[in-house]
Design an enzyme around this catalytic site. Structure first.
Site, PDB file in Angstrom:
ATOM      1  CG  HIS A   1      -2.144  -0.847   1.012  1.00 33.93           C
ATOM      2  ND1 HIS A   1      -3.374  -0.513   1.481  1.00 33.93           N
ATOM      3  CD2 HIS A   1      -2.301  -2.014   0.347  1.00 33.93           C
ATOM      4  CE1 HIS A   1      -4.245  -1.433   1.108  1.00 33.93           C
ATOM      5  NE2 HIS A   1      -3.613  -2.361   0.430  1.00 33.93           N
TER       6      HIS A   1
ATOM      7  CE1 TYR B   1      -6.406   3.924  10.699  1.00 37.51           C
ATOM      8  CE2 TYR B   1      -5.578   4.195   8.462  1.00 37.51           C
ATOM      9  CZ  TYR B   1      -5.525   3.576   9.699  1.00 37.51           C
ATOM     10  OH  TYR B   1      -4.581   2.601   9.926  1.00 37.51           O
TER      11      TYR B   1
ATOM     12  N   PRO C   1      -5.308   0.899  18.425  1.00 42.15           N
ATOM     13  CG  PRO C   1      -7.075  -0.450  17.756  1.00 42.15           C
ATOM     14  CD  PRO C   1      -6.543   0.285  18.924  1.00 42.15           C
TER      15      PRO C   1
ATOM     16  CE  LYS D   1       3.487   3.516  13.421  1.00 36.47           C
ATOM     17  NZ  LYS D   1       3.277   2.738  12.200  1.00 36.47           N
TER      18      LYS D   1
ATOM     19  CE1 TYR E   1      -1.643   4.149   9.301  1.00 40.07           C
ATOM     20  CE2 TYR E   1      -0.391   2.974   7.617  1.00 40.07           C
ATOM     21  CZ  TYR E   1      -1.518   3.097   8.416  1.00 40.07           C
ATOM     22  OH  TYR E   1      -2.515   2.146   8.324  1.00 40.07           O
TER      23      TYR E   1
HETATM   24  P1  RFL Z   1       0.360 -11.357  21.817  1.00 41.77           P
HETATM   25  O1  RFL Z   1      -0.045 -11.451  20.397  1.00 41.77           O
HETATM   26  O2  RFL Z   1      -0.684 -10.956  22.813  1.00 41.77           O
HETATM   27  O3  RFL Z   1       0.965 -12.781  22.237  1.00 41.77           O
HETATM   28  C1  RFL Z   1       1.240 -13.124  23.563  1.00 41.77           C
HETATM   29  C2  RFL Z   1       1.161 -14.632  23.701  1.00 41.77           C
HETATM   30  O4  RFL Z   1       1.512 -15.000  25.033  1.00 41.77           O
HETATM   31  C3  RFL Z   1       0.614 -15.997  25.496  1.00 41.77           C
HETATM   32  N1  RFL Z   1       0.604 -15.941  26.972  1.00 41.77           N
HETATM   33  C4  RFL Z   1       1.282 -16.811  27.742  1.00 41.77           C
HETATM   34  N2  RFL Z   1       2.033 -17.864  27.433  1.00 41.77           N
HETATM   35  C5  RFL Z   1       2.595 -18.556  28.469  1.00 41.77           C
HETATM   36  N3  RFL Z   1       2.378 -18.232  29.779  1.00 41.77           N
HETATM   37  C6  RFL Z   1       1.617 -17.196  30.121  1.00 41.77           C
HETATM   38  N4  RFL Z   1       1.413 -16.888  31.396  1.00 41.77           N
HETATM   39  C7  RFL Z   1       1.031 -16.425  29.089  1.00 41.77           C
HETATM   40  N5  RFL Z   1       0.227 -15.339  29.063  1.00 41.77           N
HETATM   41  C8  RFL Z   1      -0.016 -15.057  27.781  1.00 41.77           C
HETATM   42  C9  RFL Z   1      -0.710 -15.621  24.845  1.00 41.77           C
HETATM   43  O5  RFL Z   1      -1.586 -16.731  24.766  1.00 41.77           O
HETATM   44  C10 RFL Z   1      -0.260 -15.132  23.470  1.00 41.77           C
HETATM   45  O6  RFL Z   1      -0.231 -16.187  22.527  1.00 41.77           O
HETATM   46  O7  RFL Z   1       1.596 -10.359  22.017  1.00 41.77           O
HETATM   47  P2  RFL Z   1       2.820 -10.040  21.030  1.00 41.77           P
HETATM   48  O8  RFL Z   1       3.442 -11.307  20.513  1.00 41.77           O
HETATM   49  O9  RFL Z   1       3.659  -9.058  21.752  1.00 41.77           O
HETATM   50  O10 RFL Z   1       2.167  -9.349  19.749  1.00 41.77           O
HETATM   51  C11 RFL Z   1       1.546  -8.092  19.825  1.00 41.77           C
HETATM   52  C12 RFL Z   1       0.432  -7.975  18.789  1.00 41.77           C
HETATM   53  O11 RFL Z   1      -0.417  -9.106  18.892  1.00 41.77           O
HETATM   54  C13 RFL Z   1      -0.404  -6.687  18.967  1.00 41.77           C
HETATM   55  O12 RFL Z   1       0.421  -5.591  19.290  1.00 41.77           O
HETATM   56  C14 RFL Z   1      -1.188  -6.314  17.685  1.00 41.77           C
HETATM   57  O13 RFL Z   1      -2.127  -7.282  17.363  1.00 41.77           O
HETATM   58  C15 RFL Z   1      -1.900  -4.959  17.844  1.00 41.77           C
HETATM   59  N6  RFL Z   1      -2.736  -4.604  16.685  1.00 41.77           N
HETATM   60  C16 RFL Z   1      -2.172  -4.066  15.543  1.00 41.77           C
HETATM   61  N7  RFL Z   1      -0.834  -3.909  15.452  1.00 41.77           N
HETATM   62  C17 RFL Z   1      -0.264  -3.432  14.302  1.00 41.77           C
HETATM   63  O14 RFL Z   1       0.972  -3.279  14.254  1.00 41.77           O
HETATM   64  N8  RFL Z   1      -1.022  -3.130  13.180  1.00 41.77           N
HETATM   65  C18 RFL Z   1      -2.368  -3.265  13.185  1.00 41.77           C
HETATM   66  O15 RFL Z   1      -2.997  -3.050  12.158  1.00 41.77           O
HETATM   67  C19 RFL Z   1      -3.011  -3.718  14.414  1.00 41.77           C
HETATM   68  N9  RFL Z   1      -4.323  -3.892  14.473  1.00 41.77           N
HETATM   69  C20 RFL Z   1      -4.132  -4.782  16.737  1.00 41.77           C
HETATM   70  C21 RFL Z   1      -4.907  -4.398  15.605  1.00 41.77           C
HETATM   71  C22 RFL Z   1      -4.750  -5.323  17.869  1.00 41.77           C
HETATM   72  C23 RFL Z   1      -6.110  -5.467  17.897  1.00 41.77           C
HETATM   73  N10 RFL Z   1      -6.689  -6.017  19.083  1.00 41.77           N
HETATM   74  C24 RFL Z   1      -7.614  -7.076  19.077  1.00 41.77           C
HETATM   75  C25 RFL Z   1      -6.155  -5.676  20.374  1.00 41.77           C
HETATM   76  C26 RFL Z   1      -6.273  -4.546  15.621  1.00 41.77           C
HETATM   77  C27 RFL Z   1      -6.892  -5.040  16.782  1.00 41.77           C
HETATM   78  C28 RFL Z   1      -8.396  -5.126  16.760  1.00 41.77           C
HETATM   79  C1  PHB Z   2      -6.664  -4.036  10.425  1.00 40.47           C
HETATM   80  O1  PHB Z   2      -6.681  -4.294   9.210  1.00 40.47           O
HETATM   81  O2  PHB Z   2      -7.063  -4.859  11.262  1.00 40.47           O
HETATM   82  C2  PHB Z   2      -6.185  -2.715  10.884  1.00 40.47           C
HETATM   83  C3  PHB Z   2      -5.609  -1.848   9.965  1.00 40.47           C
HETATM   84  C4  PHB Z   2      -5.169  -0.595  10.386  1.00 40.47           C
HETATM   85  C5  PHB Z   2      -5.318  -0.235  11.710  1.00 40.47           C
HETATM   86  C6  PHB Z   2      -5.855  -1.108  12.637  1.00 40.47           C
HETATM   87  C7  PHB Z   2      -6.297  -2.360  12.227  1.00 40.47           C
HETATM   88  O3  PHB Z   2      -4.899   1.005  12.107  1.00 40.47           O
END
Ligand code: RFL
Ligand code: PHB
Length: 389
Positions: free
Chosen positions: A72, A200, A292, A296, A384
């Site tokens: 993108h 957005y 989100p 980031k 971004y």
């Molecule tokens: P995770 O993915 O939460 O993984 C942590 C893992 O640890 C396990 N765990 C344990 N294991 C052993 N013992 C324990 N006591 C434990 N406690 C927990 C869990 O089961 C899990 O498997 O953390 P990690 O690896 O640091 O990754 C971070 C990302 O997942 C997170 O920052 C992103 O998903 C955030 N996020 C986005 N980030 C972006 O860079 N771009 C995006 O577009 C974006 N969109 C989003 C998002 C997060 C969202 N939600 C649901 C919060 C969109 C959404 C809706």
């Molecule tokens: C997504 O595709 O889930 C998404 C994309 C951009 C964002 C957050 C989530 O800023």
């Protein structure tokens, strides 16, 4: 059992770190609380910065990503019926990539399986012992029995609700938090994306986001009440609300269909300092959370993995403690910049319950400067696509 690095948490941070360390001949054991299927069912991030893309390549796990991802060159912002594009490529010669966190995690699990590294799923009661001494170890329960792993270091990659952060004594730890007074209701649907770039949207009814995974898989979000429940939202209600928050020309093109996933995420900014305590390092969501809006979260987790992997390689290869000693400081310097961007885009695009008419005028003026001022657009674009490591 003994290993060099115990990784607690099998999300993207833990898996990517394990893969990069393996490439340098450093052995890891990974402990994950859930099953692989459970981890892979979580729908999360969709946007990858170039830094993360490059690390996937360095780890040797980029083959499918390079084939299936979508580049993108910019993004769109709308306010009421106005919409404008911020062209990252034209402004700063960079871009981002659309590839779901689910797919990336899938590729990393496959790669970990292929190198035959030890991964223990469904672990319970993980405890990190003596992290501030020379001989730390980790205990956990698996299959009803208690196990112990002696190690050199522990990488706490266990997300916001994990045990790693809480292992650092409260007297050492300082936490910074801001809870936003709303959440995001998100759906995934097997429909073509409404637009070729993300949109957005700031509207009088609240924020909305049009995102995607591929040509026939769309991800949409609407700002919702903090206390709202998924059960309150039929698919029809979701589509109606989304359309009302988009410019008319976009709403008319929206292809709707049944949702295949629907969930609500709270919006929070959170940072804990320091990110290292002795031989324990915090990495990713275990140390910080962003709302989100700036895409980031995963990307900031990736920059932590970059600094930590570099520090551990320096230690094992050159017997040099420099990277380890400066890990927290280096990682946090970048984390706070991502926190600022995520907080400011959240403030720019959402409706807040206590917003006065004056506040709304200020928000509007800021969106208009982003619309018409190239310097403001460059600043947005640089943040971004991701600041340098
Ligand atoms: P995770 O993915 O939460 O993984 C942590 C893992 O640890 C396990 N765990 C344990 N294991 C052993 N013992 C324990 N006591 C434990 N406690 C927990 C869990 O089961 C899990 O498997 O953390 P990690 O690896 O640091 O990754 C971070 C990302 O997942 C997170 O920052 C992103 O998903 C955030 N996020 C986005 N980030 C972006 O860079 N771009 C995006 O577009 C974006 N969109 C989003 C998002 C997060 C969202 N939600 C649901 C919060 C969109 C959404 C809706
Ligand atoms: C997504 O595709 O889930 C998404 C994309 C951009 C964002 C957050 C989530 O800023």
């Amino acid at each position: 059992m003994r290993t060099q690095v115990v990784i607690v948490g099998g999300g993207p941070s833990g898996l990517l770190l394990g893969q990069l360390l393996h490439k340098q001949g450093i052995e890891t054991v990974l402990l994950e609380r859930k099953t692989r299927e459970y981890v892979l069912a979580r729908i999360r991030a969709g946007i990858l910065e170039t830094g993360l893309v490059n690390m996937m390549r360095e780890a040797g796990v980029a083959e499918r990503m390079d084939r299936e991802c979508f580049v993108h060159h910019g993004t769109c912002i709308s306010y009421e019926n106005e919409m404008f594009a911020i062209d990252f490529h034209k402004l700063i010669g960079q871009n981002v990539v659309v590839y779901g966190q689910t797919e990336l995690t899938h590729d990393l699990y496959d790669a970990r399986e292929a190198i035959d590294a030890t991964t223990v799923f469904e672990v319970e009661n993980v405890q990190i012992i003596d992290a501030d001494r020379d001989a730390p170890y980790v205990t956990y329960v698996s299959g009803g029995a208690e196990h112990r792993i002696d190690c050199d270091f522990i990488a706490g990659c266990d997300g916001f609700h994990g045990v790693s952060r809480k292992t650092i004594p409260e007297t050492v730890r300082k936490e910074y938090e801001k809870i936003f007074p709303f959440g995001w209701l998100g759906i995934l649907s097997e429909t073509p994306p409404v637009h070729d770039e993300l949109i957005y949207a700031n509207s009088t009814r609240g924020f909305a986001l049009c995102s995607m995974r591929n040509e026939n898989l769309s991800r949409y979000y609407v700002q919702c009440d903090q206390t709202d429940k998924v059960e309150n939202w039929s698919d029809d209600a979701f589509w109606d609300e989304l359309k009302r928050r988009l410019p008319e020309a976009i709403a008319e093109k929206l292809v709707t269909g049944p949702s295949i996933e629907k969930s609500i995420a709270p919006l929070r900014s959170f940072v804990t300092e320091p990110m290292r305590w002795g031989r324990l390092f915090l990495c990713g969501d275990a140390a910080h959370i962003v709302p989100p809006t700036g895409a980031k979260g995963l990307n900031t987790a990736a920059s932590d993995v970059h600094y930590l992997h570099e520090a551990l390689v320096r230690f094992y290869r050159d017997k040099d403690m420099g990277g380890i000693e400066h890990y927290s400081e280096k990682a946090l310097a970048r984390v706070w910049k991502a926190e600022r961007f995520s907080w400011s885009t959240t403030n720019l695009l959402h409706r807040f319950p206590d917003q006065s008419d004056f506040d709304l005028k200020m928000q509007r003026a800021e969106i208009e400067s982003l619309h018409y001022n190239e310097i403001a657009q460059r600043w947005f674009a640089q943040n971004y696509v991701g600041l340098p490591y």
